[in-house]
Scaffold this motif. Structure first.
Motif, PDB file in Angstrom:
ATOM      1  N   HIS A  18       0.833  -1.195   0.000  1.00  0.00           N
ATOM      2  CA  HIS A  18       0.000   0.000   0.000  1.00  0.00           C
ATOM      3  C   HIS A  18       0.869   1.246   0.000  1.00  0.00           C
ATOM      4  N   CYS A  19       0.337   2.326  -0.534  1.00  0.00           N
ATOM      5  CA  CYS A  19       1.062   3.599  -0.530  1.00  0.00           C
ATOM      6  C   CYS A  19       1.010   4.204   0.854  1.00  0.00           C
ATOM      7  N   ARG A  20       2.174   4.626   1.293  1.00  0.00           N
ATOM      8  CA  ARG A  20       2.235   5.209   2.631  1.00  0.00           C
ATOM      9  C   ARG A  20       1.714   6.648   2.636  1.00  0.00           C
ATOM     10  N   LEU A  21       1.214   7.070   3.803  1.00  0.00           N
ATOM     11  CA  LEU A  21       0.880   8.468   4.033  1.00  0.00           C
ATOM     12  C   LEU A  21       2.183   9.241   4.196  1.00  0.00           C
ATOM     13  N   LYS A  22       2.420  10.220   3.330  1.00  0.00           N
ATOM     14  CA  LYS A  22       3.698  10.916   3.316  1.00  0.00           C
ATOM     15  C   LYS A  22       3.706  12.169   4.194  1.00  0.00           C
ATOM     16  N   SER A  23       2.643  12.918   4.172  1.00  0.00           N
ATOM     17  CA  SER A  23       2.617  14.169   4.944  1.00  0.00           C
ATOM     18  C   SER A  23       1.178  14.580   5.204  1.00  0.00           C
ATOM     19  N   MET A  24       1.019  15.516   6.111  1.00  0.00           N
ATOM     20  CA  MET A  24      -0.311  16.063   6.396  1.00  0.00           C
ATOM     21  C   MET A  24      -0.181  17.548   6.692  1.00  0.00           C
ATOM     22  N   ASN A  25      -1.267  18.245   6.521  1.00  0.00           N
ATOM     23  CA  ASN A  25      -1.300  19.690   6.759  1.00  0.00           C
ATOM     24  C   ASN A  25      -2.516  20.013   7.611  1.00  0.00           C
ATOM     25  N   PHE A  26      -2.269  20.674   8.748  1.00  0.00           N
ATOM     26  CA  PHE A  26      -3.368  21.059   9.638  1.00  0.00           C
ATOM     27  C   PHE A  26      -4.061  22.343   9.176  1.00  0.00           C
ATOM     28  N   GLU A  27      -3.611  22.933   8.086  1.00  0.00           N
ATOM     29  CA  GLU A  27      -4.253  24.125   7.511  1.00  0.00           C
ATOM     30  C   GLU A  27      -4.500  25.182   8.586  1.00  0.00           C
ATOM     31  N   VAL A  28      -3.431  25.489   9.329  1.00  0.00           N
ATOM     32  CA  VAL A  28      -3.566  26.374  10.493  1.00  0.00           C
ATOM     33  C   VAL A  28      -4.119  27.754  10.147  1.00  0.00           C
ATOM     34  N   PRO A  29      -3.607  28.459   9.137  1.00  0.00           N
ATOM     35  CA  PRO A  29      -4.159  29.805   8.872  1.00  0.00           C
ATOM     36  C   PRO A  29      -5.652  29.792   8.581  1.00  0.00           C
ATOM     37  N   GLU A  30      -6.086  28.866   7.720  1.00  0.00           N
ATOM     38  CA  GLU A  30      -7.501  28.815   7.357  1.00  0.00           C
ATOM     39  C   GLU A  30      -8.368  28.402   8.542  1.00  0.00           C
ATOM     40  N   ASN A  31      -7.944  27.365   9.265  1.00  0.00           N
ATOM     41  CA  ASN A  31      -8.724  26.911  10.422  1.00  0.00           C
ATOM     42  C   ASN A  31      -8.766  27.967  11.522  1.00  0.00           C
ATOM     43  N   SER A  32      -7.647  28.638  11.757  1.00  0.00           N
ATOM     44  CA  SER A  32      -7.612  29.662  12.802  1.00  0.00           C
ATOM     45  C   SER A  32      -8.569  30.802  12.488  1.00  0.00           C
ATOM     46  N   PHE A  33      -8.600  31.203  11.219  1.00  0.00           N
ATOM     47  CA  PHE A  33      -9.527  32.264  10.816  1.00  0.00           C
ATOM     48  C   PHE A  33     -10.972  31.813  11.005  1.00  0.00           C
ATOM     49  N   SER A  34     -11.260  30.599  10.578  1.00  0.00           N
ATOM     50  CA  SER A  34     -12.627  30.082  10.668  1.00  0.00           C
ATOM     51  C   SER A  34     -13.076  29.905  12.115  1.00  0.00           C
ATOM     52  N   HIS A  35     -12.142  29.548  12.999  1.00  0.00           N
ATOM     53  CA  HIS A  35     -12.488  29.239  14.396  1.00  0.00           C
ATOM     54  C   HIS A  35     -12.231  30.405  15.354  1.00  0.00           C
ATOM     55  N   GLU A  36     -11.884  31.569  14.820  1.00  0.00           N
ATOM     56  CA  GLU A  36     -11.640  32.760  15.642  1.00  0.00           C
ATOM     57  C   GLU A  36     -10.556  32.493  16.693  1.00  0.00           C
ATOM     58  N   THR A  37      -9.467  31.875  16.255  1.00  0.00           N
ATOM     59  CA  THR A  37      -8.363  31.587  17.183  1.00  0.00           C
ATOM     60  C   THR A  37      -7.035  32.174  16.688  1.00  0.00           C
ATOM     61  N   GLN A  38      -7.105  33.133  15.761  1.00  0.00           N
ATOM     62  CA  GLN A  38      -5.876  33.720  15.230  1.00  0.00           C
ATOM     63  C   GLN A  38      -5.041  34.315  16.361  1.00  0.00           C
ATOM     64  N   GLY A  39      -3.762  34.024  16.332  1.00  0.00           N
ATOM     65  CA  GLY A  39      -2.831  34.616  17.282  1.00  0.00           C
ATOM     66  C   GLY A  39      -2.636  33.847  18.567  1.00  0.00           C
ATOM     67  N   LEU A  40      -3.498  32.870  18.862  1.00  0.00           N
ATOM     68  CA  LEU A  40      -3.350  32.127  20.116  1.00  0.00           C
ATOM     69  C   LEU A  40      -2.122  31.226  20.093  1.00  0.00           C
TER      70      LEU A  40
END
Length: 719
Positions: A18-40
């Motif tokens: 099977h193909c291994r999972l190589k990397s992941m991205n938590f999409e911090v800028p987009e999620n932080s904006f959406s969740h009102e947590t920018q700067g924390l």
């Protein structure tokens, strides 16, 4: 570990083709904006419960074959974990508020990447979670550690117990890192800016560490993790941990004596420095705090955790030791107040209101809750107070949790003032309006105070309270610790049950707002409401005091005598010159003032008392180019003080400091500062993080060991 983009490795097994999972991205800028947590956090994903956030998984080709394999996410919290099958949108039956979900929406599945939207239940626990991914068949499983994320309460979500409907309220009580603490006295309110600092690097981690080092967590981690879904539980844990009386808490309190082995409470201007000192010192308590410091740090932690909070000041806050809603004060016949009661009245006391629903008490108790971290009395065995519904305080629902009787007394006890002479109580007044006279918090989007007194104070015509036994002839005798000249059994006095004559009324008033360096003007108004003339003699007395304790010895007094005709009004005017108080008082000091008069014919004794604060002289702070500055751009600040006093000042020290703006302290000194002369200090500031910062300037001199002026300036830092 960079949570925005990271390489992934499996922790068990092989790929078996099977193909291994190589990397992941938590999409911090987009999620932080959406969740009102920018700067924390600068590199950690911080999201709010009940709202989806997305992660992107990448591989060299198809990550898994949905026809033969399953992709399962797992969130771990200590010894607890929850498996979350990853489903395509069309496979989801309906939105889940009370269970974890992981969803792939149409168009988000690609040969080398997949976008998954993860949503935590609306009442998930506030904590740092670990996220795993499993690729499973009937016979094998490959597990990958994806990273960690922080989950907070969600006041933007209607189903969350901390939901707050109005955006302006959330902006003020969650997102704002700047506040005001009101101090002084009800007749002369001063304000102290405070930097909550939730966006300073390391503050989020310090708040999470606070939870990890609580007695509840150290005793039973899994139970603590489970209970952290409840804001009522969270507020009690944090409240107890802000003081260090029972645990590895943040602040050690001190109200008198030397502060040489720590920081004087008045020298703090923000929470970040305190939280970071505690977190970096292996949980040794930071020295020292007083009520506004305890409250402001608590407000910071609660805002970080996602619970709307505000700092509230109660002027004339009572500490009722025996719970009878009565505060006794004792005066000599010359007007000196002495501390012989276990009860006390603080000129101001600062606590926090936290916003939450109270399903444990019913809808009538939803809304603002008093949470008081200043260690005064124990609550269920620990030094904390609340959450106590403001609505329950107003209606005197004394059986509601938590600590309603103590907080009710703080804002609505009666004050009984007794005049003691030669072992006898020779006079008494009862004041039902003094305690909780004024209750302030910062207004939304403004530096003006919001008066919230009526949200606490009950309707006098409807309230249920205990009778004042001191006004009855059936007062119960009791022994008390008293000065040598006072009786051991005060209630045995023949005058103990007497009430001040209704035929004479006396009021004491400070004229104008007392300012350091200017004379203090006092007016006593006496109204004779009977048909006989009166000859009154007595004393008026002034004592300096700390905001939370009994006054010290008198620094000024005057004898007075007045003859007043039937049915007439007489005023007595007194002045305390600057020369009389300059060696005793500094800026923001509080004075206890009392006048005691005796009728030479009837032998009745009358008392009026008032407390007031001294306004400090102003320090001028000017930022070249205005009060809004850019991140990491140097700016020049001019700080100056002009001697507005009538006397010269010796060995004058002007000190400037500002967390996030200046490294250490900048100092200017001058040997002699004549009246009208100026001392000036030029400093360069550079902001290291965005948000609201505070510059603080203080002035001291050798004429008086106390700091005579303290001034703040708000600086807005933009990225």
């Amino acid at each position: 570990m960079d949570n925005m983009q990271q390489t992934i490795h499996s922790i068990n097994g092989t790929t078996n083709g099977h193909c291994r999972l190589k990397s992941m991205n938590f999409e911090v800028p987009e999620n932080s904006f959406s969740h009102e947590t920018q700067g924390l956090s600068r590199n950690r994903l911080v999201v709010r419960r009940g709202k989806p956030f997305k992660v992107t998984l990448k591989s060299d080709s198809w990550l898994w074959n949905p026809s033969t394999e399953r992709l399962v996410l797992e969130v771990c919290l200590g010894g607890l974990s929850k498996r979350i099958p990853v489903l395509f949108y069309e496979e989801q039956s309906h939105p889940q508020l009370y269970d974890w979900t992981a969803t792939i929406y149409p168009g988000n599945m690609h040969p080398q990447s997949v976008i998954i939207h993860i949503c935590a239940p609306v009442q998930s626990s506030v904590a740092l979670y670990e996220l795993l991914a499993h690729i499973e068949t009937r016979r094998s499983r490959i597990t990958y550690v994806l990273g960690t994320f922080v989950l907070l309460c969600n006041p933007w979500l209607k189903d969350d117990p901390v939901y707050m409907p109005l955006d302006a309220h959330k902006e003020e009580y969650i997102k704002s890192d700047y506040g005001l603490v009101y101090m002084g006295s009800s007749s002369n309110v001063s304000k102290r800016p405070w930097s909550f600092g939730q966006y300073e690097p390391g503050v989020l981690e310090a708040c999470l560490k606070l939870l990890e080092f609580s007695p509840q967590h150290l005793t039973d981690k899994n139970k603590d993790y489970t209970l952290r879904s409840d804001p009522v539980y969270l507020s009690r844990v944090v409240c107890a941990m802000v003081n260090c009386n029972d645990d590895l808490g943040i602040l050690e309190g001190k109200w008198q004596g030397s502060y040489k082995n720590g920081v004087k409470p008045t020298d703090w201007s923000g929470s970040a420095d305190i939280l970071l000192r505690w977190a970096s010192s292996k949980c040794r308590p930071v020295r020292y705090g007083q009520c506004w410091v305890f409250a402001s740090v608590l407000c910071t932690v609660m805002r970080v955790l996602g619970i709307p909070s505000r700092v509230v000041t109660v002027f004339n806050a009572a500490h009722d030791g025996n719970g009878n809603m009565i505060i006794e004060e004792f005066y000599t016949r010359t007007g000196e107040k002495f501390g012989m009661s276990k009860d006390s009245i603080w000129n101001f006391h600062v606590w926090v209101e936290c916003w939450m629903r109270r399903p444990d008490l019913g809808a009538g108790c939803d809304g603002w809750q008093v949470v008081d971290p200043t260690p005064q009395e124990k609550s269920e065995g620990i030094f904390c107070c609340g959450p106590c519904p403001v609505a329950a305080i107003q209606h005197h629902w004394l059986d509601a949790r938590y600590d309603i009787p103590f907080v009710c007394a703080s804002v609505d006890a009666d004050v009984v003032r007794l005049i003691v002479h030669n072992g006898l109580v020779v006079g008494k007044t009862v004041d039902t309006e003094c305690v909780g006279k004024l209750i302030y918090t910062k207004s939304i989007g403004s530096d003006k105070p919001e008066n919230v007194t009526l949200t606490y104070k009950p309707d006098k015509s409807k309230r249920m309270r205990k009778n004042i036994t001191l006004c009855k002839n059936t007062a119960t005798p009791r022994s008390v610790s008293v000065p040598q000249s006072t009786p051991t059994n005060l209630s045995d006095s023949p005058y103990f049950s007497g009430i001040m004559s209704p035929n004479l009324n006396m009021t004491l008033k400070i004229v104008g707002v007392p300012k350091l360096g200017e004379p203090i003007h006092i007016c006593v108004t006496i109204t004779n409401q009977c048909k006989n003339p009166r000859v009154l003699v007595g004393h008026i007395n002034a004592q300096v005091k700390e905001y939370d304790s009994s006054p010290s010895e008198a620094f000024w007094d005057a004898q007075t005598e007045v003859q007043i005709q039937p049915f007439s009004v007489t005023t007595l005017n007194h002045t305390i010159s600057h020369f009389k108080y300059q060696s005793f008082l500094a800026g923001d000091d509080i004075v206890n003032l009392a006048v005691v008069l005796k009728d030479m014919t009837t032998k009745e004794t009358f008392l009026a008392a008032e407390e007031f604060s001294i306004s400090p002289p102003q320090i001028t702070i000017q930022i070249e180019g205005g009060n809004s500055i850019q991140l990491k751009k140097e700016r020049t600040v001019l700080v100056s003080f002009t001697n507005c006093l009538s006397t010269a000042l010796y060995e004058v020290v002007l000190t400037v400091q500002g967390a996030g703006l200046l490294e250490g302290k900048q100092v200017a000194k001058i040997i002699l500062l004549q009246p009208g002369e100026k001392i000036l200090k030029t400093v360069s500031i550079t902001a290291t993080s965005p948000g609201t910062k505070l510059l603080m300037a203080t002035l001291s001199h050798s004429n008086n060991p106390n700091i005579i002026a303290r001034w703040y300036h708000k600086v807005s830092v933009t990225a």
